[in-house]
Write a protein that holds these residues in place. Structure first.
Motif, PDB file in Angstrom:
ATOM      1  N   ILE A 167      29.987  54.907  44.649  1.00 16.69           N
ATOM      2  CA  ILE A 167      28.500  55.513  44.283  1.00 16.69           C
ATOM      3  C   ILE A 167      28.273  55.688  42.917  1.00 16.69           C
ATOM      4  O   ILE A 167      27.393  55.189  42.282  1.00 16.69           O
ATOM      5  N   ALA A 168      29.333  56.240  42.180  1.00 18.73           N
ATOM      6  CA  ALA A 168      29.192  56.544  40.586  1.00 18.73           C
ATOM      7  C   ALA A 168      28.783  55.242  39.894  1.00 18.73           C
ATOM      8  O   ALA A 168      28.066  54.931  39.011  1.00 18.73           O
ATOM      9  N   ALA A 169      29.905  54.217  40.248  1.00 15.10           N
ATOM     10  CA  ALA A 169      29.752  52.980  39.428  1.00 15.10           C
ATOM     11  C   ALA A 169      28.565  52.222  39.885  1.00 15.10           C
ATOM     12  O   ALA A 169      27.843  51.798  38.819  1.00 15.10           O
ATOM     13  N   ASN A 170      28.088  52.198  41.000  1.00 10.81           N
ATOM     14  CA  ASN A 170      26.726  51.699  41.385  1.00 10.81           C
ATOM     15  C   ASN A 170      25.582  52.132  40.670  1.00 10.81           C
ATOM     16  O   ASN A 170      24.537  51.498  40.398  1.00 10.81           O
ATOM     17  N   ARG A 171      25.724  53.601  40.630  1.00 15.46           N
ATOM     18  CA  ARG A 171      24.390  54.342  40.011  1.00 15.46           C
ATOM     19  C   ARG A 171      24.466  54.027  38.431  1.00 15.46           C
ATOM     20  O   ARG A 171      23.278  53.725  37.744  1.00 15.46           O
ATOM     21  N   ALA A 172      25.567  53.787  37.946  1.00 15.21           N
ATOM     22  CA  ALA A 172      25.881  53.605  36.609  1.00 15.21           C
ATOM     23  C   ALA A 172      25.205  52.090  36.293  1.00 15.21           C
ATOM     24  O   ALA A 172      24.550  51.700  35.165  1.00 15.21           O
ATOM     25  N   LEU A 173      25.482  51.239  37.146  1.00 11.81           N
ATOM     26  CA  LEU A 173      25.296  49.846  36.715  1.00 11.81           C
ATOM     27  C   LEU A 173      23.712  49.774  37.127  1.00 11.81           C
ATOM     28  O   LEU A 173      23.055  48.921  36.428  1.00 11.81           O
ATOM     29  N   ALA A 174      23.111  50.421  37.889  1.00 12.26           N
ATOM     30  CA  ALA A 174      21.561  50.373  37.987  1.00 12.26           C
ATOM     31  C   ALA A 174      20.940  51.502  37.179  1.00 12.26           C
ATOM     32  O   ALA A 174      19.569  51.294  37.235  1.00 12.26           O
TER      33      ALA A 174
ATOM     34  N   THR B  59      18.503  53.702  31.843  1.00 13.43           N
ATOM     35  CA  THR B  59      18.678  54.064  30.615  1.00 13.43           C
ATOM     36  C   THR B  59      20.287  54.412  30.358  1.00 13.43           C
ATOM     37  O   THR B  59      21.064  54.614  31.158  1.00 13.43           O
ATOM     38  N   ALA B  60      20.730  54.146  28.723  1.00 15.72           N
ATOM     39  CA  ALA B  60      22.112  54.442  28.558  1.00 15.72           C
ATOM     40  C   ALA B  60      22.422  55.947  28.823  1.00 15.72           C
ATOM     41  O   ALA B  60      23.644  56.076  29.292  1.00 15.72           O
ATOM     42  N   SER B  61      21.508  56.842  28.934  1.00 17.78           N
ATOM     43  CA  SER B  61      21.804  58.339  28.923  1.00 17.78           C
ATOM     44  C   SER B  61      21.924  58.476  30.659  1.00 17.78           C
ATOM     45  O   SER B  61      22.836  59.104  31.042  1.00 17.78           O
ATOM     46  N   ALA B  62      20.919  57.852  31.390  1.00 19.13           N
ATOM     47  CA  ALA B  62      21.355  57.882  33.017  1.00 19.13           C
ATOM     48  C   ALA B  62      22.990  57.262  33.153  1.00 19.13           C
ATOM     49  O   ALA B  62      23.375  57.626  33.946  1.00 19.13           O
ATOM     50  N   ARG B  63      23.020  56.114  32.770  1.00 19.65           N
ATOM     51  CA  ARG B  63      24.396  55.445  32.861  1.00 19.65           C
ATOM     52  C   ARG B  63      25.553  56.333  32.607  1.00 19.65           C
ATOM     53  O   ARG B  63      26.532  56.554  33.110  1.00 19.65           O
ATOM     54  N   SER B  64      25.370  57.077  31.359  1.00 22.61           N
ATOM     55  CA  SER B  64      26.451  57.996  30.795  1.00 22.61           C
ATOM     56  C   SER B  64      26.690  59.027  31.659  1.00 22.61           C
ATOM     57  O   SER B  64      27.740  59.447  32.117  1.00 22.61           O
ATOM     58  N   TRP B  65      25.606  59.568  32.294  1.00 24.76           N
ATOM     59  CA  TRP B  65      25.687  60.710  33.200  1.00 24.76           C
ATOM     60  C   TRP B  65      26.473  60.339  34.366  1.00 24.76           C
ATOM     61  O   TRP B  65      27.251  61.103  35.179  1.00 24.76           O
ATOM     62  N   ALA B  66      26.029  59.233  34.940  1.00 27.43           N
ATOM     63  CA  ALA B  66      26.710  58.767  36.350  1.00 27.43           C
ATOM     64  C   ALA B  66      28.078  58.750  36.166  1.00 27.43           C
ATOM     65  O   ALA B  66      28.785  59.138  37.043  1.00 27.43           O
ATOM     66  N   VAL B  67      28.521  58.155  34.894  1.00 23.14           N
ATOM     67  CA  VAL B  67      29.861  57.856  34.545  1.00 23.14           C
ATOM     68  C   VAL B  67      30.678  59.342  34.538  1.00 23.14           C
ATOM     69  O   VAL B  67      31.548  59.453  35.145  1.00 23.14           O
ATOM     70  N   ARG B  68      30.094  60.185  33.959  1.00 21.37           N
ATOM     71  CA  ARG B  68      30.674  61.425  33.819  1.00 21.37           C
ATOM     72  C   ARG B  68      30.730  62.334  34.937  1.00 21.37           C
ATOM     73  O   ARG B  68      31.635  63.150  35.168  1.00 21.37           O
ATOM     74  N   ILE B  69      29.791  62.282  35.640  1.00 19.89           N
ATOM     75  CA  ILE B  69      29.848  62.877  37.172  1.00 19.89           C
ATOM     76  C   ILE B  69      30.696  62.337  37.927  1.00 19.89           C
ATOM     77  O   ILE B  69      31.684  62.991  38.573  1.00 19.89           O
ATOM     78  N   GLY B  70      30.881  60.791  38.042  1.00 21.91           N
ATOM     79  CA  GLY B  70      32.022  60.202  38.901  1.00 21.91           C
ATOM     80  C   GLY B  70      33.233  60.556  38.323  1.00 21.91           C
ATOM     81  O   GLY B  70      33.977  60.965  39.172  1.00 21.91           O
ATOM     82  N   VAL B  71      33.416  60.160  37.136  1.00 19.86           N
ATOM     83  CA  VAL B  71      34.710  60.834  36.562  1.00 19.86           C
ATOM     84  C   VAL B  71      35.049  62.309  36.826  1.00 19.86           C
ATOM     85  O   VAL B  71      36.543  62.337  36.972  1.00 19.86           O
ATOM     86  N   GLY B  72      34.185  62.950  36.388  1.00 24.63           N
ATOM     87  CA  GLY B  72      34.541  64.351  36.710  1.00 24.63           C
ATOM     88  C   GLY B  72      34.907  64.631  37.868  1.00 24.63           C
ATOM     89  O   GLY B  72      35.645  65.448  38.268  1.00 24.63           O
TER      90      GLY B  72
END
Length: 462
Positions: A60-67, A70-83
């Protein structure tokens, strides 16, 4: 269930392979997923929810980051998924360690702490977490395509040949293979050969040497000879146990058309610690380099920061292996020598130590480090180090000679010979022997499996 068990070799694997090759191509990912869940659930079915949870979080995190727009939204998707992935790993692997150390600190302050709660560690969670994190980051950076569908990704995450002890796979290396991979009799036969060789490494070398290792590390005052015998025996046990598992995993992958990365390349022939880490647990070394060392800055900001990044990478790599100060110190030990070799010029030339002593220096560093890696506590490691430095005598005792069986010494010498001279041995081509060896090894391994009790792989604990 483990690869080196009769139920896996003579029941699970034949049933799975039969179903796999009878199934239509479009159903094979689902079949791999179901078989992988059965394989993992054989140990603890309730922990399948952990495997599924980490996989869903990462997908889910990877799909949200890809879609992300903005760069900020992508960064937050990555941070939440990895976190979230790290939070699950941290809860199961490090919460007891943190509680125990906090309790020790409170006791020193005169506070009566509550007892730390021991938590059962899900097998393979460290490998699963690293693979999941790399998927999130690769997809977010557009370095890898996203999985075609959820089933493909879940099958990748739970892929039973490598789920519980590696190698550490990246989805971008297997994405094309999930959509199209080659199956042939020659590839299947190659897979059987790799599997049987790995099985022999585990059963005939690692497991045979294991009792000797346990005895030497259990001594209250090992002599110089006993401590070094234990350290060298463990070096051979760990190599053949883990490299044997990797060979079996690669062989199983080949049987169903997957080509996994090689994980070992004669590491005990290395002439520097830097070279050792290019040959030992290659998939983990590359992961730490690409997702930790380089993001920390790598060697881009001067010598001092390079040494800092090497130390941090190796300390965190040590901590990844287990929640114990022994692993932290083991990582720091290797980080120190990687930094020393970088200072001596390992970045620019292969050999950093004197020509005729490089191998001996490097292997001495590695074996000394393995003692801390194997010890159950820092105190036990210090006892072994006292013996290795000759503080408790030099000669091997009559009891040690009596209790260590001749077959254990034979397996140790055979393992050492293969570890050091294996690359040269492989250059000798004997076609007839190559055809007979897997069959003979499988027969011998079958007899050994019937005679011995259950013996899990060492890396299951990591």
């Amino acid at each position: 269930m483990v690869f080196s068990s009769q139920i896996f070799i003579f029941a699970f694997l034949p049933l799975f392979l039969g179903a796999y090759y009878l199934a239509p191509k479009r159903w094979r990912s689902l079949l791999i997923l179901l078989a992988s869940y059965v394989f993992y659930g054989w140990w603890k079915v309730e922990y399948l929810s952990v495997v599924l949870g980490i996989s869903l979080i990462s997908y889910i995190a990877a799909n949200r980051a890809l879609a992300a727009p903005t760069a900020s939204a992508r960064s937050w998707a990555v941070r939440i998924g990895v976190g979230l992935d790290l939070a699950v790993l941290g809860y199961f692997k490090y919460s007891y360690f943190l509680q125990d150390n906090m309790n020790s600190a409170l006791s020193m302050l005169g506070v009566d702490p509550s007892p730390a709660v021991q938590i059962v560690l899900p097998i393979g969670i460290s490998f699963l977490t690293f693979q999941s994190i790399s998927y999130i980051l690769d997809v977010a950076r557009k370095d890898a395509p996203p999985a075609r569908n959820l089933v493909d990704f879940l099958a990748f995450s739970a892929l039973f040949p490598q789920l519980i002890a590696g190698p550490v796979l990246r989805y971008k290396d297997l994405s094309d293979q999930f959509s199209e991979r080659t199956h042939s009799l020659a590839l299947f036969a190659k897979g059987i050969r790799r599997f049987v060789i790995g099985l022999a490494m585990k059963l005939l070398i690692a497991d045979t040497v294991s009792p000797m290792v346990d005895r030497m590390f259990a001594l209250s005052s090992p002599t110089f000879a006993e401590a070094w015998l234990g350290a060298l025996a463990y070096a051979i046990q760990l190599l053949f146990d883990f490299a044997g598992y990797s060979a079996m995993a690669i062989g199983l992958g080949l049987m169903i058309g997957f080509r996994f990365v090689e994980n070992f390349d004669a590491p005990y022939t290395a002439k520097s610690v830097t070279e050792f880490w290019r040959r030992w647990h290659i998939s983990l070394s590359n992961w730490l380099r690409d997702y930790l060392y380089v993001p920390l800055g790598g060697n881009r900001d001067g010598a001092l920061r390079t040494y800092r990044n090497l130390m941090l990478t190796m300390v965190l790599g040590g901590l990844w292996h287990g929640a114990n100060w022994t692993f932290v110190l083991w990582g720091a030990w290797h980080g120190l020598f990687l930094s020393i070799e970088r200072l001596l010029g390992s970045k620019h030339r292969g050999a950093v130590w004197p020509r005729h002593t490089g191998w001996l220096i490097s292997m001495t560093v590695v074996v000394i480090g393995w003692v801390m890696f194997r010890a159950s506590s820092v105190e036990q490691a210090l006892i072994m180090y006292a013996g290795m430095s000759g503080q408790t005598g030099f000669w091997i005792s009559a009891e040690t000679i009596y209790f260590n069986q001749p077959i254990e010494f034979a397996a140790l010498l055979l393992g050492a010979g293969i570890a050091i001279y294996g690359p040269r041995i492989r250059q000798v081509r004997l076609p007839a022997l190559a055809a007979v060896t897997p069959t003979m090894l499988l027969l011998v391994c079958t007899v050994v499996m019937q005679a011995r009790t259950h013996s899990p792989f060492l890396y299951f604990q990591f």
